[in-house]
Design an enzyme around this catalytic site. Sequence first.
Site, mmCIF file in Angstrom:
data_model
loop_
_atom_site.group_PDB
_atom_site.id
_atom_site.type_symbol
_atom_site.label_atom_id
_atom_site.label_comp_id
_atom_site.label_asym_id
_atom_site.label_seq_id
_atom_site.Cartn_x
_atom_site.Cartn_y
_atom_site.Cartn_z
ATOM 1 N N PHE A 1 63.030 -43.259 20.422
ATOM 2 C CA PHE A 1 62.620 -44.453 19.942
ATOM 3 C C PHE A 1 61.734 -44.035 18.804
ATOM 4 O O PHE A 1 60.646 -43.515 18.935
ATOM 5 C CB PHE A 1 61.911 -45.397 20.881
ATOM 6 C CG PHE A 1 61.603 -46.659 20.190
ATOM 7 C CD1 PHE A 1 62.371 -47.589 20.006
ATOM 8 C CD2 PHE A 1 60.215 -46.780 19.778
ATOM 9 C CE1 PHE A 1 62.008 -49.184 19.607
ATOM 10 C CE2 PHE A 1 59.853 -47.874 19.228
ATOM 11 C CZ PHE A 1 60.713 -49.094 19.185
ATOM 12 N N ASP B 1 57.224 -37.197 16.066
ATOM 13 C CA ASP B 1 56.894 -38.269 16.309
ATOM 14 C C ASP B 1 55.876 -38.563 17.366
ATOM 15 O O ASP B 1 56.353 -38.384 18.594
ATOM 16 C CB ASP B 1 58.019 -39.221 16.553
ATOM 17 C CG ASP B 1 57.593 -40.604 16.892
ATOM 18 O OD1 ASP B 1 56.219 -41.021 16.886
ATOM 19 O OD2 ASP B 1 58.360 -41.522 16.796
ATOM 20 N N LYS C 1 49.405 -45.702 16.824
ATOM 21 C CA LYS C 1 48.966 -46.468 17.883
ATOM 22 C C LYS C 1 47.384 -46.591 18.084
ATOM 23 O O LYS C 1 46.595 -47.631 17.713
ATOM 24 C CB LYS C 1 49.607 -46.096 19.390
ATOM 25 C CG LYS C 1 50.964 -46.653 19.375
ATOM 26 C CD LYS C 1 51.762 -46.382 20.578
ATOM 27 C CE LYS C 1 52.898 -47.063 20.787
ATOM 28 N NZ LYS C 1 53.118 -48.491 21.111
#
Length: 423
Positions: free
Chosen positions: A141, A226, A255
Amino acid sequence: MNLASVIRSEERLLLPTYDRHKILFEKGRGVYLWDSRGNRYLDFLSGIGVNALGHAHPAIQTTLKRQAGQLIHVSNLFFHEYQAELAKRLTAISGLNRAFFCNSGTEAWEGALKLARIYARTKNTNGHKPKWRILALDNSFHGRTFGSLATTGQAKYRDPFVPLLPGVGFVRFNDVDDLKHQFDAGVCAICIETIQGEGGVCPVSPEFLQMARQLTGDRDALLILDEIQCGLGRTGNYFAYQHYGVQPDIVTIAKPLAAGLPLGAILMTNRVASSMNPGMHGTTFGGGPLACAVAIEFLRVLEELLDHVREVGGYFRRQLEKLKTRHECIREIRGMGLMLGVELNSSDVSKAVVSTLLQNRILINRTHETVLRFLPPYIIREKHVDEVIRALDSALTSNATKRRRALVHAIGRAHKQTLKESK
Ligand SMILES: Cc1ncc(COP(=O)(O)O)c(C=O)c1O
């Protein structure tokens, strides 16, 4: 405003993209959140890995207030003092050389893909056709914008929006042979989440990551990691790849970087950075003084918390392993530090457990249908872990009892039916 009226207004006014739990949060302090009725919740999700320092951390509040009174935004046409300072700290902890600041994870990922393409184009100047294929992983993702979607290895996210960016191939997760088979002279980058988050908290294997490094290194392609969910202290190291001893060419983060303010970054080597010129990439909001000042403070606090993440993460994992010995429905415990997943043998059970915990005022979520995901703030203590373990134990026990009863009823019904038919 009360919950019912907020729900009614949202139903009328918002693009219906979220299936929200019916809770209206009003306040957060440390590891707790409070809803509009004054109920207190233990937060073991931290905004899906964003509130790593918990809620309303005093150092973050102080920096926010100071900087908000000083300068919130200035265009990227000018300098302010914090971008270079933040880049200095991020490059020091990552072993990379340069940073680009943006506003979210998916935006960082888009930039990384652009870098892969432009790097291949500018470095292949000897008459060859530039390589442009990208290898990503099944189950990955990387975000919701088009490039990120195109490299996300889950059909449910991609399919409604095809056609996507061409040239992306998907390699079976942790399958070294498949990686070697699909990697050829046309590949400009291999993309990997060091620990797949949305894909069910699945760490990449050391063999796979090392092979990806070797293949890309040998052919001057890029290894892009990532670490938007697993980076910045989540695993007890600054970056998850530091557990593997593998150094990437590009890393994306977001984040927790600005402790709840939107900020993402692409970190890269000098060699990669040398392929971009002014005007090729940019953003209006990315790297503003408010977000960057807060991110510098986040990194300062993080340094003091890394040992604690390792210790409390280890404790949490040991308690989950003990729980596994008591509950047959637990298939596997995965993850590192404070990014942990518990794979159950049924999606109904995982759904029921999340909702029982919510009734007990503990926030977790499930990912990939069957996996309970824990991304607590780094400031949790063993007593918070114990509370979650007790709640899980009782939710799993009552679920198993309910299932056993349902099974006994079903067998009874089937037995009666057979008797009736045999009369
Ligand atoms: C690994 C990973 N990459 C990218 C993203 C996208 O980040 P954002 O939602 O900030 O765009 C996420 C978000 O969950 C993620 O977990």
